[in-house]
Scaffold this motif. Structure first.
Motif, PDB file in Angstrom:
ATOM      1  N   GLU A 134       0.841  -1.208   0.000  1.00 55.36           N
ATOM      2  CA  GLU A 134       0.000   0.000   0.000  1.00 55.36           C
ATOM      3  C   GLU A 134       0.876   1.258   0.000  1.00 55.36           C
ATOM      4  O   GLU A 134       0.523   2.256  -0.619  1.00 55.36           O
ATOM      5  CB  GLU A 134      -0.949  -0.020   1.195  1.00 55.36           C
ATOM      6  CG  GLU A 134      -2.011  -1.090   1.071  1.00 55.36           C
ATOM      7  CD  GLU A 134      -2.798  -1.342   2.347  1.00 55.36           C
ATOM      8  OE1 GLU A 134      -2.371  -0.878   3.429  1.00 55.36           O
ATOM      9  OE2 GLU A 134      -3.829  -2.025   2.260  1.00 55.36           O
ATOM     10  N   THR A 135       2.021   1.174   0.683  1.00 52.53           N
ATOM     11  CA  THR A 135       2.953   2.305   0.703  1.00 52.53           C
ATOM     12  C   THR A 135       3.512   2.561  -0.692  1.00 52.53           C
ATOM     13  O   THR A 135       3.688   3.718  -1.099  1.00 52.53           O
ATOM     14  CB  THR A 135       4.096   2.051   1.713  1.00 52.53           C
ATOM     15  OG1 THR A 135       3.522   1.859   3.010  1.00 52.53           O
ATOM     16  CG2 THR A 135       5.068   3.219   1.761  1.00 52.53           C
ATOM     17  N   ASN A 137       1.902   2.071  -3.463  1.00 54.87           N
ATOM     18  CA  ASN A 137       0.831   2.793  -4.145  1.00 54.87           C
ATOM     19  C   ASN A 137       0.798   4.259  -3.722  1.00 54.87           C
ATOM     20  O   ASN A 137       0.666   5.156  -4.565  1.00 54.87           O
ATOM     21  CB  ASN A 137      -0.532   2.170  -3.851  1.00 54.87           C
ATOM     22  CG  ASN A 137      -0.680   0.766  -4.384  1.00 54.87           C
ATOM     23  OD1 ASN A 137      -1.189  -0.105  -3.704  1.00 54.87           O
ATOM     24  ND2 ASN A 137      -0.240   0.507  -5.596  1.00 54.87           N
ATOM     25  N   ASP A 138       0.902   4.488  -2.419  1.00 54.37           N
ATOM     26  CA  ASP A 138       0.828   5.849  -1.888  1.00 54.37           C
ATOM     27  C   ASP A 138       1.982   6.723  -2.396  1.00 54.37           C
ATOM     28  O   ASP A 138       1.801   7.914  -2.642  1.00 54.37           O
ATOM     29  CB  ASP A 138       0.844   5.838  -0.358  1.00 54.37           C
ATOM     30  CG  ASP A 138      -0.416   5.217   0.239  1.00 54.37           C
ATOM     31  OD1 ASP A 138      -1.423   5.079  -0.491  1.00 54.37           O
ATOM     32  OD2 ASP A 138      -0.369   4.869   1.439  1.00 54.37           O
ATOM     33  N   GLY A 141       1.011   7.943  -5.753  1.00 56.84           N
ATOM     34  CA  GLY A 141      -0.173   8.787  -5.772  1.00 56.84           C
ATOM     35  C   GLY A 141      -0.936   8.610  -7.076  1.00 56.84           C
ATOM     36  O   GLY A 141      -0.942   7.523  -7.658  1.00 56.84           O
TER      37      GLY A 141
END
Length: 169
Positions: A134-135, A137-138, A141
């Protein structure tokens, strides 16, 4: 003779319920994740899933999740070009996918344990593996390449199944 027939009937009924309960186990697990169809497809495609308990289902998911994190690394490597920021983001995803895979490798031994501490650690490691993706992906952005987003999504969805399984152990 009547006693043995009653015994056989009771035994047969008990085995039927046992089989039904084990068959419902993957359905119960898959109904609690964000991608139930991937979960069900992944579990039922593995011959070990027939009559499997939670630990075996967890082993199946771990065995499918590790290559999914390798795919994230390989896809991310293709995006190590362009600006320094793009290279940095790709490098971060490569590292995070590696960390995710390492956590899953640790889960391979933890899933076999019956010790409360190890089971708790299994849940923590599985959650960490999911958070790593998930990081990635973050970090991208809204500019995240679709190929990376798809690869991390599949790996994340598989690992989510392990998180749910760990919560039942």
């Amino acid at each position: 003779m009547a006693l043995s027939l009653d015994y056989l009937a009771t035994l047969s009924l008990a085995l039927t319920f046992l089989c039904i309960c084990k068959a419902d186990l993957s359905g119960k697990i898959c109904s609690q994740v964000s991608n139930p169809s991937l979960c069900k497809r992944t579990l039922t495609s593995d011959p070990r899933s027939r009559g499997a308990d939670l630990r075996v289902l967890g082993e199946i998911i771990i065995d499918k999740s590790i290559p999914a994190t390798v795919l994230v690394k390989n896809v991310s490597k293709k995006y190590r070009k362009g600006s320094a920021i793009d290279v940095s983001r790709a490098d971060e995803c490569i590292e995070l996918a590696g960390d995710s895979g390492d956590a899953l490798i640790e889960c391979k031994s933890l899933i076999k344990s019956r010790d409360r501490f190890n089971i708790s650690t299994l849940g923590v490691r599985a959650s960490a593996a999911m958070t790593d993706l998930e990081t990635c992906n973050d970090d991208y952005g809204p500019k995240e390449p679709a190929e990376i987003k798809r690869a991390t999504g599949i790996a994340r969805d598989l690992i989510e199944v392990l998180v749910v399984i760990a919560s039942y152990l």
